[in-house]
Scaffold this active site. Structure first.
Site, PDB file in Angstrom:
ATOM      1  N   TYR A  29       0.802  -1.232   0.000  1.00  6.17           N
ATOM      2  CA  TYR A  29       0.000   0.000   0.000  1.00  6.17           C
ATOM      3  C   TYR A  29       0.833   1.280   0.000  1.00  6.17           C
ATOM      4  CZ  TYR A  29      -3.724  -3.299   0.985  1.00  6.17           C
ATOM      5  OH  TYR A  29      -4.604  -4.351   0.896  1.00  6.17           O
ATOM      6  N   ASN A  79     -12.916   4.123  -1.563  1.00  6.10           N
ATOM      7  CA  ASN A  79     -12.051   2.970  -1.382  1.00  6.10           C
ATOM      8  C   ASN A  79     -12.672   2.176  -0.248  1.00  6.10           C
ATOM      9  OD1 ASN A  79     -10.200   1.017  -0.933  1.00  6.10           O
ATOM     10  ND2 ASN A  79      -8.408   2.378  -0.893  1.00  6.10           N
ATOM     11  N   HIS A  85     -15.308  -6.323  -1.419  1.00  5.29           N
ATOM     12  CA  HIS A  85     -15.474  -7.695  -1.889  1.00  5.29           C
ATOM     13  C   HIS A  85     -16.634  -8.420  -1.206  1.00  5.29           C
ATOM     14  CE1 HIS A  85     -11.607  -6.564  -3.445  1.00  5.29           C
ATOM     15  NE2 HIS A  85     -11.102  -6.466  -2.220  1.00  5.29           N
ATOM     16  N   ASP A  92     -25.939  -1.197  -1.914  1.00 13.46           N
ATOM     17  CA  ASP A  92     -27.284  -0.614  -1.875  1.00 13.46           C
ATOM     18  C   ASP A  92     -27.226   0.869  -1.529  1.00 13.46           C
ATOM     19  OD1 ASP A  92     -28.422  -3.006  -2.570  1.00 13.46           O
ATOM     20  OD2 ASP A  92     -28.936  -3.579  -0.513  1.00 13.46           O
ATOM     21  N   HIS A 105      -8.763   2.106  -5.569  1.00 14.04           N
ATOM     22  CA  HIS A 105      -7.903   1.211  -4.773  1.00 14.04           C
ATOM     23  C   HIS A 105      -6.453   1.630  -4.929  1.00 14.04           C
ATOM     24  CE1 HIS A 105     -11.192  -1.502  -3.983  1.00 14.04           C
ATOM     25  NE2 HIS A 105     -11.513  -1.431  -5.260  1.00 14.04           N
ATOM     26  N   LEU A 106      -5.709   1.504  -3.861  1.00 14.57           N
ATOM     27  CA  LEU A 106      -4.269   1.770  -3.905  1.00 14.57           C
ATOM     28  C   LEU A 106      -3.558   0.671  -4.688  1.00 14.57           C
ATOM     29  CD1 LEU A 106      -4.405   2.549  -0.181  1.00 14.57           C
ATOM     30  CD2 LEU A 106      -3.399   4.205  -1.756  1.00 14.57           C
ATOM     31  N   SER A 107      -3.858  -0.563  -4.329  1.00  9.09           N
ATOM     32  CA  SER A 107      -3.257  -1.708  -5.014  1.00  9.09           C
ATOM     33  C   SER A 107      -4.153  -2.095  -6.193  1.00  9.09           C
ATOM     34  CB  SER A 107      -3.123  -2.886  -4.046  1.00  9.09           C
ATOM     35  OG  SER A 107      -4.413  -3.375  -3.687  1.00  9.09           O
ATOM     36  N   ARG A 116     -10.112 -11.092  -4.144  1.00  8.90           N
ATOM     37  CA  ARG A 116     -10.137  -9.634  -4.354  1.00  8.90           C
ATOM     38  C   ARG A 116     -10.543  -9.261  -5.788  1.00  8.90           C
ATOM     39  NH1 ARG A 116      -7.464  -7.651   0.288  1.00  8.90           N
ATOM     40  NH2 ARG A 116      -5.930  -9.130   1.053  1.00  8.90           N
TER      41      ARG A 116
HETATM   42  C1  DQA Z   1      -7.687  -2.005  -1.144  1.00  8.07           C
HETATM   43  C2  DQA Z   1      -7.730  -3.406  -1.772  1.00  8.07           C
HETATM   44  C3  DQA Z   1      -8.616  -4.340  -0.958  1.00  8.07           C
HETATM   45  O1  DQA Z   1      -8.619  -5.638  -1.530  1.00  8.07           O
HETATM   46  C4  DQA Z   1      -8.088  -4.448   0.452  1.00  8.07           C
HETATM   47  O2  DQA Z   1      -8.965  -5.240   1.236  1.00  8.07           O
HETATM   48  C5  DQA Z   1      -7.841  -3.137   1.104  1.00  8.07           C
HETATM   49  C6  DQA Z   1      -7.273  -2.047   0.304  1.00  8.07           C
HETATM   50  C7  DQA Z   1      -6.693  -1.075  -1.876  1.00  8.07           C
HETATM   51  O3  DQA Z   1      -6.827   0.143  -1.718  1.00  8.07           O
HETATM   52  O4  DQA Z   1      -5.791  -1.538  -2.557  1.00  8.07           O
HETATM   53  O5  DQA Z   1      -8.028  -2.972   2.301  1.00  8.07           O
HETATM   54  O6  DQA Z   1      -8.979  -1.433  -1.266  1.00  8.07           O
END
Ligand code: DQA
Length: 165
Positions: A29, A79, A85, A92, A105-107, A116
């Site tokens: 991250y 995020n 997931h 909703d 998402h960061l990753s 994921r």
């Molecule tokens: C995340 C990716 C998700 O799979 C993970 O559970 C996170 C961070 C990301 O920002 O990369 O907590 O949302």
């Protein structure tokens, strides 16, 4: 306590464990903290007509309440972290948003474990930006500003007086 957002606001919502960015698995991250990302988002909106709300919640119910509170915002960046997931309740809540919702998402979840790969909230979102670390938020803000301010993407929205979704 969730912050109510209005049409001149871009709401950034962050889910569980993102409060520990900087120390949480930095190899995945990065070393930026959530405060660093918030400061970057505030800077990005300087000189625009939009103000920012920026929230982080570890609890699913709190994040759902925050999404409800942001439903009138010009745009919502989310995020949802692990709830991405799993959370139909969050989907909703996001379906009630009046403006575009952008998943951030960061990753890159698609380059990680198979659980994921599925986003439960994706169908409420205009699109998703993932894999660029803190830059994902900045790119998502660019997209949000283009959607709410600029020409519409694929002919949707403003020309009928509708807000883009
Ligand atoms: C995340 C990716 C998700 O799979 C993970 O559970 C996170 C961070 C990301 O920002 O990369 O907590 O949302």
């Amino acid at each position: 306590m969730p912050i109510a957002s209005d049409e001149r606001t871009i709401a950034v919502l962050n889910g569980p464990n993102l409060n520990l960015l900087g120390t949480r698995q930095p190899e995945i991250y990065g070393s930026e903290t959530l405060a660093d990302i918030e400061a970057m988002c505030r800077k990005r909106l300087e000189g625009t007509e939009f103000s920012l709300t920026f929230e982080q919640h570890n609890g699913e119910g709190e994040l759902v309440a925050a999404a409800q509170g942001a439903r009138r915002a010009a745009a919502v960046l989310i995020n949802a972290a692990g709830y991405t997931h799993t959370s139909v309740a969050l989907l909703d809540a996001l379906l009630m948003a009046e403006g575009p919702v952008i998943e951030v998402h960061l990753s890159n979840p698609h380059a990680r474990e198979s659980f994921r790969h599925r986003s439960v909230i994706a169908s409420a979102c205009k699109g998703s930006i993932a894999g660029f670390g803190g830059l994902s938020y900045s790119l998502a803000l660019d997209a949000a500003l283009a959607l709410v301010d600029g020409p519409t993407i694929s002919g949707e929205g403003k020309e009928n007086g509708e807000r883009p979704r």
